[in-house]
Design a protein around this motif. Structure first.
Motif, PDB file in Angstrom:
ATOM      1  N   LEU A 170       0.826  -1.202   0.000  1.00 41.59           N
ATOM      2  CA  LEU A 170       0.000   0.000   0.000  1.00 41.59           C
ATOM      3  C   LEU A 170       0.867   1.261   0.000  1.00 41.59           C
ATOM      4  O   LEU A 170       0.567   2.231  -0.705  1.00 41.59           O
ATOM      5  N   ASN A 171       1.948   1.263   0.777  1.00 38.31           N
ATOM      6  CA  ASN A 171       2.838   2.416   0.802  1.00 38.31           C
ATOM      7  C   ASN A 171       3.442   2.675  -0.583  1.00 38.31           C
ATOM      8  O   ASN A 171       3.503   3.823  -1.056  1.00 38.31           O
ATOM      9  N   LYS A 172       3.887   1.612  -1.224  1.00 42.17           N
ATOM     10  CA  LYS A 172       4.465   1.757  -2.567  1.00 42.17           C
ATOM     11  C   LYS A 172       3.414   2.265  -3.554  1.00 42.17           C
ATOM     12  O   LYS A 172       3.692   3.111  -4.403  1.00 42.17           O
ATOM     13  N   ILE A 213     -16.066  -5.555   3.908  1.00 38.69           N
ATOM     14  CA  ILE A 213     -15.047  -5.140   2.927  1.00 38.69           C
ATOM     15  C   ILE A 213     -15.113  -6.051   1.701  1.00 38.69           C
ATOM     16  O   ILE A 213     -15.079  -5.589   0.563  1.00 38.69           O
ATOM     17  N   LYS A 214     -15.219  -7.353   1.944  1.00 38.91           N
ATOM     18  CA  LYS A 214     -15.308  -8.295   0.825  1.00 38.91           C
ATOM     19  C   LYS A 214     -16.564  -8.036  -0.005  1.00 38.91           C
ATOM     20  O   LYS A 214     -16.557  -8.157  -1.230  1.00 38.91           O
ATOM     21  N   GLU A 215     -17.618  -7.648   0.686  1.00 37.28           N
ATOM     22  CA  GLU A 215     -18.883  -7.362  -0.001  1.00 37.28           C
ATOM     23  C   GLU A 215     -18.745  -6.134  -0.909  1.00 37.28           C
ATOM     24  O   GLU A 215     -19.229  -6.111  -2.043  1.00 37.28           O
ATOM     25  N   VAL A 216     -18.037  -5.108  -0.390  1.00 37.10           N
ATOM     26  CA  VAL A 216     -17.811  -3.890  -1.177  1.00 37.10           C
ATOM     27  C   VAL A 216     -16.973  -4.208  -2.412  1.00 37.10           C
ATOM     28  O   VAL A 216     -17.280  -3.767  -3.528  1.00 37.10           O
ATOM     29  N   LEU A 259     -17.927  -3.706  -6.342  1.00 33.57           N
ATOM     30  CA  LEU A 259     -17.109  -2.885  -7.247  1.00 33.57           C
ATOM     31  C   LEU A 259     -16.637  -3.699  -8.448  1.00 33.57           C
ATOM     32  O   LEU A 259     -16.610  -3.207  -9.580  1.00 33.57           O
ATOM     33  N   GLU A 260     -16.253  -4.942  -8.194  1.00 36.06           N
ATOM     34  CA  GLU A 260     -15.808  -5.820  -9.286  1.00 36.06           C
ATOM     35  C   GLU A 260     -16.936  -6.060 -10.287  1.00 36.06           C
ATOM     36  O   GLU A 260     -16.718  -6.071 -11.497  1.00 36.06           O
ATOM     37  N   GLU A 262      -8.184  -3.439  -5.113  1.00 36.00           N
ATOM     38  CA  GLU A 262      -7.494  -4.412  -4.251  1.00 36.00           C
ATOM     39  C   GLU A 262      -6.637  -3.725  -3.203  1.00 36.00           C
ATOM     40  O   GLU A 262      -6.710  -4.047  -2.014  1.00 36.00           O
ATOM     41  N   LEU A 263      -5.823  -2.753  -3.604  1.00 34.72           N
ATOM     42  CA  LEU A 263      -4.891  -2.131  -2.680  1.00 34.72           C
ATOM     43  C   LEU A 263      -5.570  -1.146  -1.736  1.00 34.72           C
ATOM     44  O   LEU A 263      -5.120  -0.952  -0.617  1.00 34.72           O
TER      45      LEU A 263
END
Length: 804
Positions: A151-153, A530-533, A537-538, A774-775
């Motif tokens: 995530l930082n990258k 979160i998985k539901e969101v 989105l997918e 994903e990120l």
């Protein structure tokens, strides 16, 4: 290295850079002269570089009007404090720092402009301050992000992608003596900048005019390659030898001028193997080293005089004065950089020759620049602009390069010397004014009527894209009737091109999204939804959005395929008849045409004379194919950007729906980021498509040219009696043999380019948004910094920009 640089870096927490600056000999004076390119070279790592750039901007901004340019205070702002960038704007946007000895910026009376505040309105200045503050905030955030963790990258990469450098290109065409150079000088307020010669001396190379962030005049001379000059020189020399017993035409004179310009009076005594002798390039060793030559001047007049031998073709330069070498035949482009010109901050003016060039690298650069112009100025003398053939020939010749094959949105036809009348000064001031106004009105109407007749040009540009201006550069600078010259309107055109509201808004929107993601991710708790969101989105990404774009693309592909197939059939049936008008022109005698056709086959099927109709066999053969898709192409890939490419399908794309935001309040900040990521991605894709569509469109003519190359080589080899008929028969036979495959191949190549573009756009859209989902939602990272204060500040600035 002096104590100032050392103390400045140390107090800013950049002690690690002291050795770097010491090794490069950066002292107090050169510190102030650093440019972005220098900083990139000195500090390759992103984190320290962003910190230093923020420091550098702060020091510039804190410099008071009474301080010398090299004096910087060594104290800085506290974190989070807004930076006053009035002085930054002044240094980069045109404030005059003291009186100039010469080449100074002029007011409308031609007098030195008084020292004044930055020439921007309050809203523009406010936007610049907002952008500077948000850049500083994001630079600080970048430095706080750690180097490890996905995530930082990802966040660091997103911050890097925020930076944009808007640069619009305005191409300026016009025949010798039309007043192009005078026009450019007047519009930017530099009366003595570009060389202005008599009718015998004309600009022969491209001249770019840009703003210089430093307070000096510079010229960068870019040369053609040694190999390119050697090939061109040998070809010209051989041609002149073969035709030395024949009467010269204008093109032969051009060959002679090119060789004589550089090699002087000894050209005829110089043996071909001596042409590349280093002694012939003593003043320009950069040419042999394949380097750019940079010249620095203290005034506009000095620059004008200094670049003349690199830009001007003067056949009479040796008459009555000392003969000297001219270098324009070796020059690819001259870039002139001028200080303190606000109108050029994000605009490049390009003084263009009216057609391409025999040298392939120079011709290729000419075509690329014409294709990049967002606005084009066609300059003509006001005496007979509607009937002045050369200006209209330039427009007809370049329309497809600028329109479907380019990025041009507007054509401006500029009639110069509007104050020139016979016995003008004998009239009263009122009569002079009436004469000017009456002729200007009649001229505009006549030019617009002439434009309506250009059916091929109107395939690329509507009447709404065409505007006529009447100007007098002389009157604007020093005349009593200056308010009736429309140069201020042209300055407004450049000011509008300079407008960076959308770029500022995009940057701040992107920054708001990134800060929202960081804040949301750092505060996120374990939540099964979160998985539901992510799933929702997918589904939006695949079933609703990309599927919709894909369907639109399929319709477009099918339409182009059908149109091109009709074009193929038309090409097969008409190619031999179409060729007759090119190979057997009624208005040209055999002897004169023989030389022109010879030059065309030696130049891959194209010859553009100084005057008269060009020979372009490739375009003639490809015209039924091009005509078949012109209308659909302009609709699918508009240059104006209002609808967007692929009939607006990209601009309509969005996976973050209103329903989704209302349902999943727990990830509201992450959805703000995804929305800003969508907008950034769509802007990036639209720019990429606008560039790549040129390859798609130009592929038709390019394929025809490639299929004709063997034929051209065979035709170019003929010499002696019967050459003209042999060339004609060779071309005719080749076209007759190839017509059943050549046009089909051109269609296949174009459809392949179109298909590849569509596939790449869809892949980029899906891959980028999938990675962002994903990120931003599925990655946990506890090392994120607290950005609550920065987010609150950027939210306020973002709202302020949106209200503009």
């Amino acid at each position: 290295m002096d104590d100032f640089v050392c103390d400045t870096l140390a107090q800013a927490g950049l002690s690690d850079l002291i050795k770097v600056f010491k090794d490069e000999g950066i002292d107090r004076e050169s510190f102030d002269m650093l440019q972005d390119a220098d900083i990139e070279k000195l500090i390759p790592k992103m984190g320290p570089r962003l910190k230093f750039k923020n420091l550098f901007r702060r020091l510039k901004a804190e410099q008071t009007p009474n301080e010398s340019p090299n004096h910087f205070p060594t104290h800085g702002h506290q974190k989070g404090e807004a930076t006053d960038v009035t002085e930054v704007l002044r240094s980069t946007s045109g404030t005059e720092q003291g009186k100039r000895k010469s080449g100074q910026q002029l007011d409308s009376k031609g007098q030195p402009a008084a020292k004044r505040k930055c020439e921007t309105n309050s809203s523009t200045e406010r936007e610049a301050k907002i952008l500077s503050e948000v850049r500083e905030i994001m630079g600080d955030i970048y430095a706080k992000l750690q180097d490890d963790g996905d995530l930082n990258k990802f966040l660091k990469n997103e911050i890097t992608k925020l930076s944009t450098d808007k640069r619009e290109m305005v191409g300026v065409f016009g025949k010798t003596g039309a007043g192009k150079s005078s026009l450019i000088n007047a519009v930017i307020g530099q009366a003595n900048l570009l060389p202005i010669g008599d009718l015998n001396a004309c600009t022969s190379v491209m001249i770019k005019v840009e703003a210089n962030m430093e307070d000096k005049y510079e010229a960068e001379i870019e040369f053609i390659t040694k190999e390119g000059w050697q090939d061109e020189m040998w070809s010209m020399w051989q041609y002149l030898c073969d035709h030395m017993d024949q009467e010269n035409d204008d093109e032969d004179d051009d060959y002679e001028n090119k060789l004589s310009a550089h090699y002087g009076k000894d050209r005829k005594q110089t043996k071909p193997d001596e042409f590349m002798d280093p002694k012939n390039f003593r003043e320009i060793p950069e040419f042999l080293q394949s380097k750019t030559k940079t010249l620095t001047f203290h005034s506009a007049e000095m620059l004008s005089e200094g670049i003349a031998k690199y830009t001007k073709n003067d056949p009479n330069q040796g008459e009555g004065k000392k003969l000297k070498r001219l270098y324009w035949p070796l020059v690819k482009c001259v870039t002139v950089k001028v200080p303190n010109i606000p109108l050029l901050q994000h605009v490049t003016l390009v003084d263009l020759p009216g057609n391409g060039d025999r040298n392939k690298s120079r011709d290729q650069m000419w075509k690329e620049i014409v294709g990049k112009c967002s606005t084009v100025w066609i300059v003509a003398d006001i005496t007979r602009p509607a009937s002045e053939k050369q200006s209209w020939q330039i427009l007809k010749r370049t329309a497809s390069l600028m329109g479907n094959g380019g990025e041009c949105q507007n054509i401006h036809f500029i009639c110069t010397k509007s104050d020139v009348f016979e016995d003008f000064q004998q009239h009263t001031a009122e009569d002079r004014l009436n004469l000017i106004l009456d002729r200007n009105m009649k001229t505009k109407l006549a030019v617009k009527e002439e434009f309506k007749k250009l059916h091929n040009v109107k395939k690329h540009f509507s009447e709404d894209n065409f505007e006529v201006f009447t100007v007098s550069s002389k009157e604007f600078l020093v005349g009593e009737l200056k308010e009736h010259s429309e140069i201020p309107k042209l300055q407004k055109v450049l000011q509008d091109l300079n407008d960076c509201h959308s770029e500022t808004l995009n940057y701040v929107s992107g920054a708001h999204g990134i800060l929202s993601l960081i804040h949301g991710a750092s505060k996120r708790k374990e939540d099964d939804r979160i998985k539901e969101v992510c799933k929702a989105l997918e589904e939006n990404l695949t079933s609703l959005q990309t599927e919709s774009i894909n369907n639109e693309m399929k319709k477009i592909y099918k339409a182009f395929n059908a149109l091109l197939q009709k074009g193929v059939e038309e090409s097969k049936n008409s190619c031999e008849d179409n060729l007759m008008s090119t190979l057997y022109p009624e208005e040209r005698d055999g002897r004169g045409f023989h030389k022109q056709l010879k030059k065309a086959v030696e130049n891959e099927g194209v010859w553009v004379p100084k005057e008269g109709r060009e020979i372009n066999i490739n375009m003639k053969l490809a015209s039924p194919l091009i005509d078949s898709i012109d209308k659909e192409f302009r609709k699918t890939f508009p240059n104006d950007g209002k609808c967007g490419p692929f009939n607006g399908a990209i601009n309509k794309f969005s996976i973050v729906t209103k329903e989704l935001k209302e349902k999943y309040k727990n990830v509201e900040l992450e959805l703000v980021f995804l929305k800003s990521e969508e907008e950034r991605l769509k802007m990036s894709l639209n720019k990429s498509i606008r560039k790549r569509k040129k390859t798609v469109y130009n592929s038709l003519t390019k394929t025809i040219k490639e299929k004709m190359e063997d034929c051209y080589r065979e035709a170019a080899a003929f010499t002696g009696r019967g050459t003209l008929q042999n060339m004609r028969e060779t071309i005719e036979k080749h076209v007759h043999r190839s017509k059943n495959t050549m046009f089909e191949d051109a269609k296949k190549v174009m459809m392949n380019h179109l298909d590849n573009l569509m596939v790449d756009v869809l892949k980029t859209l899906e891959d980028t948004m999938r990675e962002s989902i994903e990120l931003s939602l599925e990655t946990d990272d506890l090392s994120l910094p607290d950005v609550s204060a920065q987010l609150e500040r950027v939210q306020k600035l973002h709202a302020e920009l949106n209200s503009c």
